[in-house]
Every structure is written in C-alpha cells, then in structure tokens.
Design a protein around this motif. Sequence first.
Motif, PDB file in Angstrom:
ATOM      1  N   VAL A 151       0.838  -1.208   0.000  1.00 25.73           N
ATOM      2  CA  VAL A 151       0.000   0.000   0.000  1.00 25.73           C
ATOM      3  C   VAL A 151       0.869   1.253   0.000  1.00 25.73           C
ATOM      4  O   VAL A 151       0.625   2.208  -0.751  1.00 25.73           O
ATOM      5  CB  VAL A 151      -0.949  -0.011   1.218  1.00 25.73           C
ATOM      6  N   ALA A 152       1.913   1.251   0.837  1.00 22.98           N
ATOM      7  CA  ALA A 152       2.827   2.387   0.875  1.00 22.98           C
ATOM      8  C   ALA A 152       3.553   2.544  -0.463  1.00 22.98           C
ATOM      9  O   ALA A 152       3.829   3.670  -0.897  1.00 22.98           O
ATOM     10  CB  ALA A 152       3.842   2.215   2.006  1.00 22.98           C
ATOM     11  N   GLY A 153       3.842   1.423  -1.131  1.00 23.94           N
ATOM     12  CA  GLY A 153       4.484   1.487  -2.438  1.00 23.94           C
ATOM     13  C   GLY A 153       3.590   2.138  -3.482  1.00 23.94           C
ATOM     14  O   GLY A 153       4.056   2.947  -4.302  1.00 23.94           O
ATOM     15  N   VAL A 154       2.301   1.798  -3.459  1.00 24.53           N
ATOM     16  CA  VAL A 154       1.356   2.431  -4.392  1.00 24.53           C
ATOM     17  C   VAL A 154       1.265   3.927  -4.119  1.00 24.53           C
ATOM     18  O   VAL A 154       1.292   4.752  -5.054  1.00 24.53           O
ATOM     19  CB  VAL A 154      -0.033   1.770  -4.270  1.00 24.53           C
ATOM     20  N   LEU A 155       1.158   4.297  -2.851  1.00 18.91           N
ATOM     21  CA  LEU A 155       1.104   5.714  -2.498  1.00 18.91           C
ATOM     22  C   LEU A 155       2.401   6.432  -2.847  1.00 18.91           C
ATOM     23  O   LEU A 155       2.393   7.623  -3.201  1.00 18.91           O
ATOM     24  CB  LEU A 155       0.809   5.862  -1.003  1.00 18.91           C
ATOM     25  N   LEU A 156       3.509   5.706  -2.779  1.00 24.27           N
ATOM     26  CA  LEU A 156       4.808   6.285  -3.140  1.00 24.27           C
ATOM     27  C   LEU A 156       4.840   6.626  -4.627  1.00 24.27           C
ATOM     28  O   LEU A 156       5.364   7.686  -5.020  1.00 24.27           O
ATOM     29  CB  LEU A 156       5.915   5.301  -2.788  1.00 24.27           C
ATOM     30  N   ALA A 157       4.287   5.748  -5.453  1.00 22.95           N
ATOM     31  CA  ALA A 157       4.218   6.034  -6.889  1.00 22.95           C
ATOM     32  C   ALA A 157       3.328   7.251  -7.149  1.00 22.95           C
ATOM     33  O   ALA A 157       3.653   8.105  -7.992  1.00 22.95           O
ATOM     34  CB  ALA A 157       3.684   4.808  -7.633  1.00 22.95           C
TER      35      ALA A 157
END
Length: 211
Positions: A145-151
Amino acid sequence: MTETTVSRSATTPRWARKGTVVLLTVALALVVFGTTTQTWLNVTLDPSDVRVAPLKVAGSKAATAVTALALVSLAGALAASIAGRVARWIIAVMIVISAAGIVSAGATVLADPLSAAQSAIASATGIAEGNADVQTTVFPVIAMVAGVLLALSAVVLLLAGRHWKQNTRYKSAAAAAASGTGEGTNAEHEASEDLDEIDSWDSLSRGEDPT
C-alpha cells in the motif's frame, strides 16, 4: 521575507508546497523501510510438534529488494527538494520504478510465502528446499500500500514542481558576495601596500636598503 517570496507562496497551492510534497514522499519511503524491519512470515518448521516455536522472518530477509528500493526512494525524495525541473523528472521516474519493485516484491511474498522463507529455513535447519507451514503477517500488505502511495507521490511531485520557481534571492546573494569579494580584495591590496611601507621604514631603521 521579500516580496518575491511572499507572492510565490501566495500563488502556490497548499498541496503543492515543496515541504509538504517532499515530507510526504519521505514519510512513505520510511514506512516501507520500517516494514522490512518487522516480521513478514511466521514459519512453523514442524507443524506436528506444537513445542517448536515459529521462526520469524523479517521483511529484509523475505524480500531483500524492498529495503534497497525504499532507500532509493528516500534518497530521491530528499534530492527532489533541491533538484531542477529536469532532475525532478528523473527522480520521479526513479521513485515510480522503485515503488513498482516494492509492490511486486510484496505480491511475490504473498503469492508464495514458502519460497520467500526458504533462505531462513535453510539457515535454521541446514536443509535447502525444506517443507514448513508459513503464515504471512500484515506487513507485506502495508509495504505494498505504501508502495502504491509512493508512486502517486512521484506524480504529485511532478505536478507540484511546476509551482516551484527558482528563488532569485540566491542570485542576488551570489552577486553581492562577488561584489563583496572584490571590495575585500581591494582592501587587502591597500592594506598590503600600507604594510609594505611600514616594512620599508623598519628596514631603514635597521640600516637596510629596502629598495
């Protein structure tokens, strides 16, 4: 605060402020990195023996790439605060690629947790490709989830960067410093001339010919 700074702050949307965007990206990268220090997998080496304590596998062991990708994103977010327009594009692309790698690594662990735990199982038992009961925790999901938000934050970085104008005060300060350096050089030259005259008198008092 100069009039240029005030007008720029007034025209920049709150969501696009440099500090807000950079801190958001840094926070997300730190969240991903933080998950790798937590337990991703609980491994029971002998399911038939309840006395055997589960083997806890951290995210840094279950998905080794996630740690490195989080650090790359963190470095990119910090660099974006001082980068120019072209450099921000490069940084944003780098963060998106890192975020995609984080999501992919987390999905791989969730899809096949036994394979992700094989390295830890081999270290604990000395047997490669061993069988075990592996349960995942919530941290791989948090990392994804944090990776998606990072993108998404990388996209926001590009959109917000259009409102970030180079501060002309630095140029003025540089020009003033250059001017000050020139004046300082002249002063030093005059001082050196005075010092030479004093030295000449000292030489004469010692009976020496300064010429």
